[in-house]
Every structure is written in structure tokens, then in C-alpha cells.
Design a protein around this motif. Sequence first.
Motif, PDB file in Angstrom:
ATOM      1  N   SER A 260       0.875  -1.046  -0.048  1.00 52.51           N
ATOM      2  CA  SER A 260       0.085   0.123  -0.002  1.00 52.51           C
ATOM      3  C   SER A 260       0.996   1.312  -0.075  1.00 52.51           C
ATOM      4  N   ALA A 261       0.136   2.515   0.140  1.00 52.18           N
ATOM      5  CA  ALA A 261       0.940   3.835   0.030  1.00 52.18           C
ATOM      6  C   ALA A 261       0.401   4.479   1.232  1.00 52.18           C
ATOM      7  N   TYR A 262       0.921   4.336   2.494  1.00 52.34           N
ATOM      8  CA  TYR A 262       0.540   4.987   3.471  1.00 52.34           C
ATOM      9  C   TYR A 262       1.164   6.365   3.884  1.00 52.34           C
ATOM     10  N   GLU A 263       0.623   7.368   4.372  1.00 51.72           N
ATOM     11  CA  GLU A 263       1.066   8.421   4.721  1.00 51.72           C
ATOM     12  C   GLU A 263       1.378   8.328   6.116  1.00 51.72           C
ATOM     13  N   MET A 264       2.854   8.681   6.533  1.00 55.72           N
ATOM     14  CA  MET A 264       3.420   8.293   7.951  1.00 55.72           C
ATOM     15  C   MET A 264       4.433   9.642   8.083  1.00 55.72           C
ATOM     16  N   ALA A 265       4.312  10.092   9.403  1.00 57.45           N
ATOM     17  CA  ALA A 265       5.171  10.897   9.930  1.00 57.45           C
ATOM     18  C   ALA A 265       5.570  10.452  11.219  1.00 57.45           C
ATOM     19  N   PRO A 266       7.015  10.511  11.536  1.00 56.59           N
ATOM     20  CA  PRO A 266       7.424  10.021  12.858  1.00 56.59           C
ATOM     21  C   PRO A 266       6.956  11.101  14.002  1.00 56.59           C
ATOM     22  N   ALA A 267       6.318  10.513  14.967  1.00 57.51           N
ATOM     23  CA  ALA A 267       5.781  11.179  16.239  1.00 57.51           C
ATOM     24  C   ALA A 267       6.502  11.502  17.239  1.00 57.51           C
ATOM     25  N   TYR A 268       6.920  12.463  17.485  1.00 59.70           N
ATOM     26  CA  TYR A 268       7.792  12.801  18.746  1.00 59.70           C
ATOM     27  C   TYR A 268       6.975  13.371  19.688  1.00 59.70           C
ATOM     28  N   TRP A 329       4.912  -6.201   0.859  1.00 60.29           N
ATOM     29  CA  TRP A 329       5.849  -4.967   1.160  1.00 60.29           C
ATOM     30  C   TRP A 329       5.261  -3.947   1.627  1.00 60.29           C
ATOM     31  N   ILE A 330       5.905  -2.823   2.118  1.00 54.55           N
ATOM     32  CA  ILE A 330       5.150  -1.872   2.742  1.00 54.55           C
ATOM     33  C   ILE A 330       5.598  -0.422   1.981  1.00 54.55           C
ATOM     34  N   GLY A 331       4.568   0.460   1.386  1.00 56.29           N
ATOM     35  CA  GLY A 331       4.988   1.658   0.926  1.00 56.29           C
ATOM     36  C   GLY A 331       4.591   2.789   2.058  1.00 56.29           C
ATOM     37  N   LEU A 332       5.456   3.631   1.905  1.00 57.72           N
ATOM     38  CA  LEU A 332       4.972   4.821   2.938  1.00 57.72           C
ATOM     39  C   LEU A 332       5.756   6.015   2.461  1.00 57.72           C
ATOM     40  N   HIS A 333       5.002   7.056   2.801  1.00 60.80           N
ATOM     41  CA  HIS A 333       5.054   8.619   2.147  1.00 60.80           C
ATOM     42  C   HIS A 333       5.943   9.231   3.544  1.00 60.80           C
ATOM     43  N   TYR A 334       6.817   9.962   3.333  1.00 63.72           N
ATOM     44  CA  TYR A 334       7.581  11.128   4.364  1.00 63.72           C
ATOM     45  C   TYR A 334       7.576  12.408   3.481  1.00 63.72           C
ATOM     46  N   TYR A 335       7.060  13.386   4.287  1.00 63.00           N
ATOM     47  CA  TYR A 335       7.310  14.707   4.214  1.00 63.00           C
ATOM     48  C   TYR A 335       7.704  15.510   5.342  1.00 63.00           C
ATOM     49  N   PRO A 409      10.051  -5.620   3.123  1.00 59.57           N
ATOM     50  CA  PRO A 409      10.659  -4.707   1.992  1.00 59.57           C
ATOM     51  C   PRO A 409       9.834  -3.270   2.356  1.00 59.57           C
ATOM     52  N   ILE A 410      10.447  -2.256   2.190  1.00 60.86           N
ATOM     53  CA  ILE A 410       9.928  -0.887   2.241  1.00 60.86           C
ATOM     54  C   ILE A 410      10.210  -0.247   1.004  1.00 60.86           C
ATOM     55  N   GLU A 411       9.000   0.502   0.509  1.00 55.93           N
ATOM     56  CA  GLU A 411       9.443   1.503  -0.647  1.00 55.93           C
ATOM     57  C   GLU A 411       8.877   2.894  -0.249  1.00 55.93           C
ATOM     58  N   ILE A 412       9.584   3.616  -0.400  1.00 59.16           N
ATOM     59  CA  ILE A 412       9.215   5.239  -0.222  1.00 59.16           C
ATOM     60  C   ILE A 412       8.364   5.491  -1.418  1.00 59.16           C
ATOM     61  N   THR A 413       7.360   5.426  -1.084  1.00 60.10           N
ATOM     62  CA  THR A 413       6.016   5.849  -2.395  1.00 60.10           C
ATOM     63  C   THR A 413       5.875   7.269  -2.413  1.00 60.10           C
ATOM     64  N   GLU A 414       6.279   8.128  -1.697  1.00 54.40           N
ATOM     65  CA  GLU A 414       6.202   9.490  -2.081  1.00 54.40           C
ATOM     66  C   GLU A 414       7.245  10.464  -1.140  1.00 54.40           C
ATOM     67  N   SER A 415       7.782  11.316  -1.734  1.00 55.52           N
ATOM     68  CA  SER A 415       8.638  12.004  -0.837  1.00 55.52           C
ATOM     69  C   SER A 415       8.962  13.425  -1.791  1.00 55.52           C
ATOM     70  N   GLY A 416       8.704  14.534  -1.385  1.00 54.97           N
ATOM     71  CA  GLY A 416       9.214  15.747  -2.100  1.00 54.97           C
ATOM     72  C   GLY A 416       8.706  17.083  -1.436  1.00 54.97           C
ATOM     73  N   CYS A 417       9.025  18.147  -2.106  1.00 57.37           N
ATOM     74  CA  CYS A 417       9.028  19.403  -1.486  1.00 57.37           C
ATOM     75  C   CYS A 417       8.381  20.470  -2.806  1.00 57.37           C
ATOM     76  N   SER A 418       7.701  21.376  -1.991  1.00 59.08           N
ATOM     77  CA  SER A 418       7.146  22.561  -3.031  1.00 59.08           C
ATOM     78  C   SER A 418       8.219  23.777  -2.860  1.00 59.08           C
ATOM     79  N   TRP A 461       8.036  12.684  -5.131  1.00 63.75           N
ATOM     80  CA  TRP A 461       6.905  13.456  -5.499  1.00 63.75           C
ATOM     81  C   TRP A 461       7.267  14.850  -5.762  1.00 63.75           C
ATOM     82  N   THR A 462       7.096  15.106  -7.337  1.00 65.42           N
ATOM     83  CA  THR A 462       6.604  14.225  -8.455  1.00 65.42           C
ATOM     84  C   THR A 462       7.104  14.547  -9.730  1.00 65.42           C
ATOM     85  N   LEU A 463       6.799  13.600 -10.819  1.00 69.07           N
ATOM     86  CA  LEU A 463       7.537  13.975 -11.933  1.00 69.07           C
ATOM     87  C   LEU A 463       7.247  15.314 -12.533  1.00 69.07           C
TER      88      LEU A 463
END
Length: 509
Positions: A260-268, A329-335, A409-418, A461-463
Amino acid sequence: MNRRQFAARSLAAVAGAALSSHYAATQSSSASVPGAIPESAIKAARFPDGFLWGVATASYQNEGAWNEDGKGESIWDRFTHTPGKVRGGVTGDVACDQYHLYPQDIALAKQLNVKSYRFSISWPRIQPTGVGAPNMKGIDHYSRFVDALLEAGIRPWCTMYHWDLPQALEDRGGWPNRDLANYFADYAGILAKHLGDRITVWAPFNMPWAIAFMGYAAGAFPPCRTSFSDFLKATHTLALAQGQAHRAVKAASGKATFGSAYEMAPAYPKTDTDGDRAAAARYHAMNNVFFLEAAMTGRYPNAFVGEPPLDVMGFKAGDEKILYAPLDWIGLHYYTRRVVSDASKEKFQSGGNFSGTEIESNSPGGRDPYTRFRAGMPTEGPLTDAGLEIWPRGIYDLVTKISHDYSLPIEITESGCSYLDSPDEHGRVPDTRRIQWYRDELAELSRAIAEGAKVRAFHAWTLLDNFQWAEGYTERYGLIYTDFRNQKRTIKDSGYWYGRVAASNRLDV
């Protein structure tokens, strides 16, 4: 399994979920800018042979052609055509016109040495009303798209649903309607039947938490409801649909792998108090691993204060068997990261502001009456043009934890900046801030891999600069600049840099 057993086992599943230290302890002591990465770490970063460098896109954000070839209306068509919903009053009716221009976009991806292309399929292109026989013009379009990727030597990576629900299914109640789990499974089976001979990497949803919360609790995205009970019902339907789609795809294609493609953010935790640490654990359970745990164990992690609200969610006897669908496998986004504090002792009052997928509410008593935490987006580090804090250490903490907790296995499914850089007088887009953003983050990802994290792919993220949901065309995340007046594409300096990284598996290029 009865409800009390379900709750008890869920409590055990989330034990130790919070990151172990106060967020301030994550700062890099050697960097002058909070969160920055030393140049020596960037120069030393390496990625393993066979690492897959990719890009990610989404149907509604790129395709345009909103009513062509038999496509039905989606909830995003309805939303953007409603005055006042999107910044600038724009729509995705044309977007990047990728429905017609995909051959040149795939050629550009190949030029950037991309080896994996994560795209999504528009459900209303395949089933205009969300049910019934497939629209073969829609199937044929995606078949040609996949063939073009394969001819370019690029792995087609399919997200079945990236938010564009057929409006006809929203009219039947949307995701809070449990029937949608079976409708979605039928749709998934159609895709696998017609495309599963060539697509081997499948994910049911992009950011399922955002689908449920932003659409049905926060009201920020279509269908713009503000009901916490609808939100909980939607989460359960989505989790059931995840399991049902898993079985449908596997039955239709012997080549299929499913994640899948889960949004994730480390929580401190904001402080080292027991309350804040428990709140951070609840954030992790709800926002990061809620749907992952459902698939891997048939149980939800305990993201709630008190007993899990299974009655409100619509949980029925035997649902744990439907939820259980172990991923390949696990897909995750990081921003960016979150700093989380406890709100369980406050009186909950609905309210707060939401703007886009990365903005949290600060309403009294927490974000919602069930999880009872307050999740903030700090500004200790510098900000992107979209207002997100730059915190590269977060991806290290996140993938290290997920890799430790799940042996997949992990795939980074999205990560990027505007950043809003545009072509200069020479036609070049010198977006140096984006290059630095990626260099810092990828150095931290490389460090995690060197220490044993099982990460096999990264999708930027993204082309192309595209339609950025409720923000319209006011944010630019692309490696390629899109001139929306004439659809001219211009590779940014960051795109050329990313292509060199993809060719060499190193960052100092």
C-alpha cells in the motif's frame, strides 16, 4: 474473537509505538541549521545496487480529460467545479493533460533514469458509476500507458485509488457505506484481470487515513463532511476494502505483489511525560500503522483513549478475517514530522482549521473525540514554500522503526517538496533549494539503509508540477516544470540532478 479480546490484543500490538526520545533530542548537533545534515554525510551516502529510483504521480492531478472516453464524474470533479473550493477557482479538467501527453512524459522519465513509475488509475474511467462492467476505453488507455512504461524499461507501479471516487458511489453514502468494500474489490479484480499480466506491483489506496479523515471528519476534501462517526466508519470500510482487494488481485494475477501507500510522519512526544508519550503512541497507531496493522494481523492497533469504538466503526463478528491480508511489502510517504501532546484530560470541542493533507487541527481536547491528542507541525527547521518544516532526520527515524517492527521490504512511495522556482531568461529552472532538500533527506535514508533498514525504492513526488488538490496550481512539487498555459515541460536542475543520482546511487553528483 469477541470485542474485549480484540481490544486487549490491540493494546499489545501498539506497545512501544512512540519514538523513544523527546523531539528536541533529534537535532543534529553538528549542523548550524536545525535539522540540517553535514556535507560529509551527503558525500558519503551510497545506495545499494539494484535500488529503484522512481517518481510518483496521481490520475486526477495529472491526466485532465475529465469527461472523455466514457469517464464518469468523480468527487474531485464535483468539488473543483463548486465555486470557492479550490485556491484560484481552478480545476483539474486539464491539469497536465497527461491523458494525451503521456508518451512524452514517460520519455522524460526515462531521460531522468527513472526505473519505477508510481501512477494511479481513475476508478470512474474504469467503472463510470463505480459498479458494473468495465469501460473498455478506460482499460485500453491504461494498457497503452503500461506498455509505454515497459518499453522505456520502467516498472509500472499501480495505485488503484488516489482519491477520485466515482461520484455515484458517494451518492450511495461514500466510504462510510460498508458496501463500498465489495464494490472496490470488484474494481480491483477488473484491473488485475486486464493489466495483471504486466503490472506486478499493486497498492489499493493512497493515504487511506487522509481519505477518511480529510473527507469525512475535517471536511477539507470532498465530500466535505464533518462527522467523526463517519470518519470511523470510513476507516473500517477502507480497511475491509484493503483486505478484499488483496484477495481479488491475488486471485486474478499470479504475478501480483500487494502492498500500500501509507502516509506516515514520525511522532515525537512534546515532553517526556507519560501523557505525551502515550499520545505520540496513539498518533503512530492511527496515522502511521492503523491500516498496516489491520492487514498484517487482522486487528487494529489501539489508537484510542479507552475502549476502541468498534460499534461506531461498524465492526462485525468475523471482520478480523476480512481485514487480515498480509502484505508483500510496505509503502510509505514522508514529508515532515509531528510533535504530539496529550489532550485526553481536556474537554473536547469540535473545530480547528485544516488546509491540505499535512495540516493538523488544534481544537480543544485534541484532534477528535476518540484519539485525544494534539499533533503539531513544528517550525524549528526551515520551511518549504508550502510551509512544511524541513526535517530530514524524520525519514531515518521512520523507516528505522517500520523496518524494525515489520519484516518486510519498504518502498518510499512519495517524498518531495514544493518550491516555486520558474524558468529564468535562459529557460533554465535553477531550483537549488529542492536539490538540497533531497540531498539532506536521502543522506538520512542512506544512513538508515546502511544500518539495516530494508528499503528498496524511493519515489520522488513528483515528476511534473501538477494540480495540487485544494491548493490548485499554487504549489510546485515537480522535478519538471509545467507551464499550464501551453503544457510545455522543462526539466528543472533538480530533475537533472535526480537523474544523475539514479544513475550512480550516490548524492554527490
